[in-house]
Design a protein around this motif. Structure first.
Motif, PDB file in Angstrom:
ATOM      1  N   VAL A 220       0.851  -1.194   0.000  1.00 37.62           N
ATOM      2  CA  VAL A 220       0.000   0.000   0.000  1.00 37.62           C
ATOM      3  C   VAL A 220       0.879   1.233   0.000  1.00 37.62           C
ATOM      4  O   VAL A 220       1.733   1.413   0.885  1.00 37.62           O
ATOM      5  N   GLY A 221       0.702   2.062  -1.007  1.00 33.30           N
ATOM      6  CA  GLY A 221       1.434   3.322  -1.092  1.00 33.30           C
ATOM      7  C   GLY A 221       0.506   4.495  -0.844  1.00 33.30           C
ATOM      8  O   GLY A 221      -0.723   4.397  -0.968  1.00 33.30           O
ATOM      9  N   LEU A 222       1.080   5.614  -0.494  1.00 33.44           N
ATOM     10  CA  LEU A 222       0.337   6.845  -0.226  1.00 33.44           C
ATOM     11  C   LEU A 222       0.942   7.961  -1.063  1.00 33.44           C
ATOM     12  O   LEU A 222       2.163   8.116  -1.110  1.00 33.44           O
ATOM     13  N   ASN A 223       0.109   8.731  -1.775  1.00 30.24           N
ATOM     14  CA  ASN A 223       0.647   9.888  -2.493  1.00 30.24           C
ATOM     15  C   ASN A 223      -0.281  11.075  -2.365  1.00 30.24           C
ATOM     16  O   ASN A 223      -1.479  10.922  -2.108  1.00 30.24           O
ATOM     17  N   ALA A 224       0.290  12.255  -2.508  1.00 31.68           N
ATOM     18  CA  ALA A 224      -0.450  13.493  -2.293  1.00 31.68           C
ATOM     19  C   ALA A 224      -0.379  14.393  -3.514  1.00 31.68           C
ATOM     20  O   ALA A 224       0.711  14.641  -4.036  1.00 31.68           O
ATOM     21  N   VAL A 225      -1.535  14.869  -3.951  1.00 36.15           N
ATOM     22  CA  VAL A 225      -1.595  15.937  -4.940  1.00 36.15           C
ATOM     23  C   VAL A 225      -1.851  17.215  -4.158  1.00 36.15           C
ATOM     24  O   VAL A 225      -2.970  17.472  -3.709  1.00 36.15           O
ATOM     25  N   VAL A 226      -0.805  17.988  -3.942  1.00 32.60           N
ATOM     26  CA  VAL A 226      -0.909  19.230  -3.174  1.00 32.60           C
ATOM     27  C   VAL A 226      -1.052  20.374  -4.162  1.00 32.60           C
ATOM     28  O   VAL A 226      -0.182  20.588  -5.003  1.00 32.60           O
TER      29      VAL A 226
ATOM     30  N   SER B 206       9.287  -8.089  -4.805  1.00 29.72           N
ATOM     31  CA  SER B 206       8.797  -9.205  -5.597  1.00 29.72           C
ATOM     32  C   SER B 206       8.059  -8.712  -6.830  1.00 29.72           C
ATOM     33  O   SER B 206       7.267  -7.776  -6.768  1.00 29.72           O
ATOM     34  N   GLU B 207       8.333  -9.357  -7.951  1.00 28.24           N
ATOM     35  CA  GLU B 207       7.645  -8.973  -9.180  1.00 28.24           C
ATOM     36  C   GLU B 207       6.155  -9.273  -9.101  1.00 28.24           C
ATOM     37  O   GLU B 207       5.362  -8.749  -9.889  1.00 28.24           O
ATOM     38  N   GLU B 208       5.765 -10.133  -8.159  1.00 29.43           N
ATOM     39  CA  GLU B 208       4.363 -10.499  -8.021  1.00 29.43           C
ATOM     40  C   GLU B 208       3.592  -9.531  -7.138  1.00 29.43           C
ATOM     41  O   GLU B 208       2.375  -9.636  -7.022  1.00 29.43           O
ATOM     42  N   ALA B 209       4.283  -8.581  -6.492  1.00 27.09           N
ATOM     43  CA  ALA B 209       3.601  -7.675  -5.572  1.00 27.09           C
ATOM     44  C   ALA B 209       2.634  -6.776  -6.320  1.00 27.09           C
ATOM     45  O   ALA B 209       2.941  -6.251  -7.386  1.00 27.09           O
ATOM     46  N   ARG B 210       1.442  -6.611  -5.785  1.00 23.55           N
ATOM     47  CA  ARG B 210       0.440  -5.707  -6.352  1.00 23.55           C
ATOM     48  C   ARG B 210       0.501  -4.387  -5.592  1.00 23.55           C
ATOM     49  O   ARG B 210       0.391  -4.349  -4.366  1.00 23.55           O
ATOM     50  N   ILE B 211       0.713  -3.305  -6.307  1.00 24.53           N
ATOM     51  CA  ILE B 211       0.865  -2.003  -5.680  1.00 24.53           C
ATOM     52  C   ILE B 211      -0.485  -1.300  -5.650  1.00 24.53           C
ATOM     53  O   ILE B 211      -1.070  -1.006  -6.688  1.00 24.53           O
ATOM     54  N   ILE B 212      -1.000  -1.053  -4.462  1.00 27.37           N
ATOM     55  CA  ILE B 212      -2.236  -0.298  -4.272  1.00 27.37           C
ATOM     56  C   ILE B 212      -1.853   1.073  -3.748  1.00 27.37           C
ATOM     57  O   ILE B 212      -1.198   1.195  -2.707  1.00 27.37           O
ATOM     58  N   SER B 213      -2.226   2.121  -4.462  1.00 27.90           N
ATOM     59  CA  SER B 213      -1.852   3.470  -4.075  1.00 27.90           C
ATOM     60  C   SER B 213      -3.091   4.278  -3.720  1.00 27.90           C
ATOM     61  O   SER B 213      -4.048   4.344  -4.500  1.00 27.90           O
TER      62      SER B 213
END
Length: 317
Positions: free
Chosen positions: A8-14, A89-96
Motif C-alpha cells: 500500500v502506497g500513499l501519495n499526495a496531490v498538493v 517481488s515482481e508479483e507484488a500488487r501495488i495499491i496506491s
C-alpha cells in the motif's frame, strides 16, 4: 494457492492557486521525471493512512499539509512505485491511495525538498483562459483523427470517434472542463503522450509538448483536477486556496485558473453575493494601478454549520 503480496502506497496531490496558474507540488528527481510526494504505508508506524501521508510529504517535499481529503485508490496491475521502499517481488500488487490537499501557501520551499509547478505544464490542452489552446488544433486533434481512421472496422472507428467527441469536444460537441481525467486516459490509450512511449513504446509524436511524470502520477493529478473542478461548484473548497484577505478580482482569477476558462464578472459577483460566503472588511488594497480594491474575507464560521453550496461558474461569452 499462494496469495501474492500487496503493498500500500500513499501519495499526495498538493495544489495551490499560484500567481498566474494553479500549482502542484512535485518532488524533482534530477534528470528523471518529477513525482508526487509518495511513500509506503507502514502499519507498524502509521496509525492512519493520513498520518503516513503527512510524514512522507514533510520528509520528501519539506511541506506541512493543511486541508486534505482522500481522492481515489489506484490499483492497476503493473504500476510503478517510485521513491517508496515497497516489496521487491515482481508479483507484488501495488495499491496506491491518493489524497488531494489544498493550500494558500506557495512560498519557496527549503532546498532539497519539493517545488511548485504549474499544472498546465503537464496539461497544456486544459487552459482555455485566453482561447482555445494551440496544441489542440496543431497537434492533438489531427493526431486523434488519425487514430480514429486507423481503427480496423467501422464499428471501432465510430466508437473511437464518439469517445474523442465526448472528451475533446470534436466536431463542435463542446468542452467539459471536468473531463480532464477522461482526456488524459484517451491520450494515453491512443499512444499520444510520453507515458505511453515509456510504458508501451508506442507514442506518436507528442512526447515533447507537455511534461510527463513518474509512474502513473500524471493520471493521479488529472484525477485531482477533475475532482477539484467539479467540487468547487457544490462545496466552498476554493477558499482553502485563498489567503485570509483577498479581493474579489483575485478570487475570480483563482476560480478561472482552476476551471480553465474566463468568467463573466458581473454574473460571478451576483452569484457570489447570493451565497453569503464573503464579507467586506472595509480595508482596501492600494497600489493596484487603479481604484483601490476592497479586501474581503471568507465567512468560515457563518457557513460551517450550513448546507453550503459551491461557487457558480458563469462563463464569459
Amino acid at each position: 494457492m499462494s496469495i501474492p503480496p500487496v503493498a500500500v502506497g500513499l501519495n499526495a496531490v498538493v495544489m495551490a492557486a499560484g500567481e498566474t496558474a494553479p500549482q502542484v507540488l512535485v518532488v524533482p528527481r534530477g534528470e528523471e521525471e518529477p513525482a508526487l510526494p509518495f511513500g509506503p504505508f507502514d502499519p507498524a508506524r502509521h496509525r492512519t493512512f493520513e498520518i503516513g501521508l503527512r510524514e512522507w510529504v514533510s520528509e520528501q517535499a519539506h511541506f506541512q499539509l493543511g486541508y486534505v481529503e482522500q481522492l481515489y485508490t489506484f490499483g492497476d496491475r503493473g504500476r510503478e512505485a517510485p521513491l517508496a521502499d515497497l516489496p521487491s517481488s515482481e508479483e507484488a500488487r501495488i495499491i496506491s491511495i491518493g489524497y488531494l490537499a489544498l493550500t494558500p501557501d506557495t512560498a519557496d520551499l527549503p532546498s532539497g525538498g519539493g517545488e511548485w509547478q504549474s499544472w498546465y505544464r503537464f496539461f497544456p490542452w486544459e487552459d482555455w483562459r485566453t482561447g482555445k489552446p494551440a496544441i489542440l488544433d496543431g497537434q492533438i486533434e489531427p493526431a486523434l483523427r488519425r487514430w480514429i481512421d486507423e481503427a480496423e472496422t467501422e464499428g471501432r472507428r465510430e466508437a473511437r470517434r464518439d469517445r474523442a467527441r465526448l472528451t475533446f469536444g470534436l466536431d463542435g460537441r463542446g468542452w467539459n472542463e471536468e473531463r480532464c481525467l477522461d482526456r488524459y486516459e484517451l491520450l494515453y490509450s491512443s499512444g499520444l503522450i510520453t507515458e505511453a512511449a515509456r510504458d508501451r513504446r508506442e507514442a506518436q509524436g507528442m512526447t515533447a509538448v507537455s511534461r510527463s511524470m513518474a509512474s502513473d502520477h500524471r493520471r493521479i493529478v488529472a484525477t485531482a483536477i477533475s475532482r477539484l473542478r467539479g467540487k468547487i461548484k457544490y462545496r466552498p473548497v476554493v477558499f482553502e486556496l485563498m489567503p485570509d484577505l483577498f479581493t474579489l478580482s483575485r478570487l475570480q482569477q483563482v476560480v478561472e485558473s482552476i476551471v480553465g476558462f474566463p468568467l463573466h464578472k458581473q454574473n460571478f459577483r451576483r452569484a457570489l453575493d447570493r451565497t453569503g460566503f464573503v464579507e467586506g472588511t472595509g480595508k482596501v488594497l492600494a497600489g493596484t494601478g487603479g481604484r483601490p480594491a476592497e479586501l474581503f474575507r471568507y465567512r468560515r464560521d457563518a457557513v460551517r454549520d450550513t448546507q453550503a453550496t459551491g461557487i457558480t461558474i458563469p462563463r464569459s461569452r
